[in-house]
Scaffold this motif. Sequence first.
Motif, PDB file in Angstrom:
ATOM      1  N   ASP A  91       0.818  -1.211   0.000  1.00 32.34           N
ATOM      2  CA  ASP A  91       0.000   0.000   0.000  1.00 32.34           C
ATOM      3  C   ASP A  91       0.856   1.268   0.000  1.00 32.34           C
ATOM      4  O   ASP A  91       0.355   2.366   0.212  1.00 32.34           O
ATOM      5  N   PHE A  92       2.169   1.097  -0.278  1.00 26.86           N
ATOM      6  CA  PHE A  92       3.112   2.200  -0.092  1.00 26.86           C
ATOM      7  C   PHE A  92       2.720   3.465  -0.860  1.00 26.86           C
ATOM      8  O   PHE A  92       2.792   4.564  -0.328  1.00 26.86           O
ATOM      9  N   VAL A  93       2.282   3.325  -2.118  1.00 26.02           N
ATOM     10  CA  VAL A  93       2.023   4.523  -2.923  1.00 26.02           C
ATOM     11  C   VAL A  93       0.846   5.303  -2.348  1.00 26.02           C
ATOM     12  O   VAL A  93       0.863   6.532  -2.268  1.00 26.02           O
ATOM     13  N   ALA A 143       6.038  13.029 -12.612  1.00 28.62           N
ATOM     14  CA  ALA A 143       5.564  11.750 -12.071  1.00 28.62           C
ATOM     15  C   ALA A 143       5.387  10.787 -13.245  1.00 28.62           C
ATOM     16  O   ALA A 143       4.273  10.439 -13.614  1.00 28.62           O
ATOM     17  N   PRO A 144       6.510  10.369 -13.865  1.00 27.24           N
ATOM     18  CA  PRO A 144       6.429   9.605 -15.119  1.00 27.24           C
ATOM     19  C   PRO A 144       5.765   8.240 -14.949  1.00 27.24           C
ATOM     20  O   PRO A 144       5.990   7.560 -13.954  1.00 27.24           O
ATOM     21  N   LEU A 175      -0.659   9.784  -8.105  1.00 21.70           N
ATOM     22  CA  LEU A 175       0.449  10.043  -9.027  1.00 21.70           C
ATOM     23  C   LEU A 175       1.593   9.102  -8.669  1.00 21.70           C
ATOM     24  O   LEU A 175       1.899   8.930  -7.486  1.00 21.70           O
ATOM     25  N   PRO A 176       2.225   8.492  -9.694  1.00 25.04           N
ATOM     26  CA  PRO A 176       3.335   7.582  -9.379  1.00 25.04           C
ATOM     27  C   PRO A 176       4.601   8.351  -8.993  1.00 25.04           C
ATOM     28  O   PRO A 176       4.677   9.567  -9.188  1.00 25.04           O
ATOM     29  N   GLY A 177       5.595   7.646  -8.474  1.00 21.56           N
ATOM     30  CA  GLY A 177       6.872   8.277  -8.141  1.00 21.56           C
ATOM     31  C   GLY A 177       6.864   8.829  -6.727  1.00 21.56           C
ATOM     32  O   GLY A 177       5.831   8.845  -6.055  1.00 21.56           O
ATOM     33  N   GLY A 183      -0.058  13.219  -4.611  1.00 21.65           N
ATOM     34  CA  GLY A 183      -1.374  13.747  -4.945  1.00 21.65           C
ATOM     35  C   GLY A 183      -2.171  12.754  -5.776  1.00 21.65           C
ATOM     36  O   GLY A 183      -1.670  11.704  -6.168  1.00 21.65           O
ATOM     37  N   VAL A 184      -3.445  13.125  -6.020  1.00 26.38           N
ATOM     38  CA  VAL A 184      -4.338  12.248  -6.779  1.00 26.38           C
ATOM     39  C   VAL A 184      -4.643  12.879  -8.131  1.00 26.38           C
ATOM     40  O   VAL A 184      -4.588  14.093  -8.283  1.00 26.38           O
ATOM     41  N   ARG A 185      -4.946  12.024  -9.105  1.00 26.40           N
ATOM     42  CA  ARG A 185      -5.230  12.544 -10.450  1.00 26.40           C
ATOM     43  C   ARG A 185      -6.587  13.243 -10.505  1.00 26.40           C
ATOM     44  O   ARG A 185      -6.758  14.220 -11.186  1.00 26.40           O
TER      45      ARG A 185
END
Length: 403
Positions: free
Chosen positions: A17-19, A178-179, A388-390, A395-397
């Motif tokens: 659940d890290f991200v 955040a690629p 968002l990845p990375g 934050g959230v999209r």
Amino acid sequence: MRAGTATTTDLLQLSPDFVRDPHPVYAALRAKGPVHRVRTPQGPEVYLVLGLQACRAAYTDARLSRDWRGQGRLEQIISVAPDDPSLAHMSMADPPDHTRLRRLVSREFTPRRIQALAPRVQQITDTLLEEMTANGARSADFVAAFAFPLAITVICELLGVPELDRAAFRRWSNEILAPTSPGAQSAAYAEQAAYLPRLVQDKRAEPGEDWLSALIHTFDEDGDRLAPDELTGMCSLLLIAGHETVVNQISNGLRALFAHPGQLDLLRADLSLVEGAVEEMLRYEGPVESAPERLALTDIELGGVLIPAGSTVRIVLSDASRDETHFPAPDRFDIRRDTRGHIAFGHGLHYCLGAPLARLEGRIALRSLLTRCPGIAADTDPDGLHWLPGMLIRGVRELPVRW
Ligand code: HEM
């Protein structure tokens, strides 16, 4: 005592659940020590610096460099050609280059200059809220309808960027910070490289009352000015750093209020608490999860761990702000707490140049939103949000809301 060599911890193995929720993972690591070698969800191994004291120490350690291009190590962190002009900016420089580049723009960012922008930021905010609530609308994606257009309109107007294709810009800015993949990141840099030099050229031909015109024509006392590549770099930095952070500052802040209805009630009932609320939002869930990567120029001992020369180092701002030795009960969101000492805007030489503008936007946005839509509430289960990845931007999209 000699520094020990770190073993590698896989963040995703530590918590799948890290991200979505990295804070407990950082806290568990910090309990063992301030420096850890980890494998990130994207794959590479980096050294994480945790806790307020160690993060501050890392920020002021000149052996941790931001000049990846000068060291010929750029491919270690991003997928872009080293001579891409959009990288010629202060955030990827060490002194003395950093000192020079920052000096040439900092006169635009004094608190007084920024305060003078308040009426226009208020106007943009009011227009967006009017559009969001027009025709009896009772729900929206808060990011698309408010946070993104506010942040991008403010920074574009300041810079004097006329008709930016905002959807394209948002896509490439997201991919740069955040690629979703290395290929998508280099394609985004290519799109930006095609756009920005043209913008600088047009502005040179037809200057206005904006920051970019000022930067093109500015000479400092020593007769120094920004070279063409440096203008492109500065534009890229201000456009991207100046909007992506603000979007997530506002939407992360609103999510924190949704998750703590008592705090939302408190703020709604007394809008004079807005300044403290914005600071607590920055501390509790700031938009910059960890600072942009540093390169260890030599072997460095930090927190009893040996970081070998050539390693990538990430200073985890969001963990520094949850350090219980400085912020009691750090996981409690409390808009009346003493937030002094948080480092959501960084620390030292690279401290955020845009902090006064970000604070101004955050306060105006929050006050106006709660005045216009006092009944605002989440319109989705938080578990369904897309992150968002990375590890740079938190934050959230999208953030569905209703009122
Ligand atoms: C809440 C919003 C914001 C947050 C949390 C934030 C955070 C940060 C952080 C943590 C850094 C330091 C990066 C490092 O460690 O190297 C930074 C640097 C920077 N920020 Fe911000 N920022 C925000 C908004 C803005 C805005 C609105 C602008 C511009 C208009 C801006 C412009 C910059 C610039 C130019 C730098 C580079 C400074 C340097 O390298 O000397 N930021 N920001």
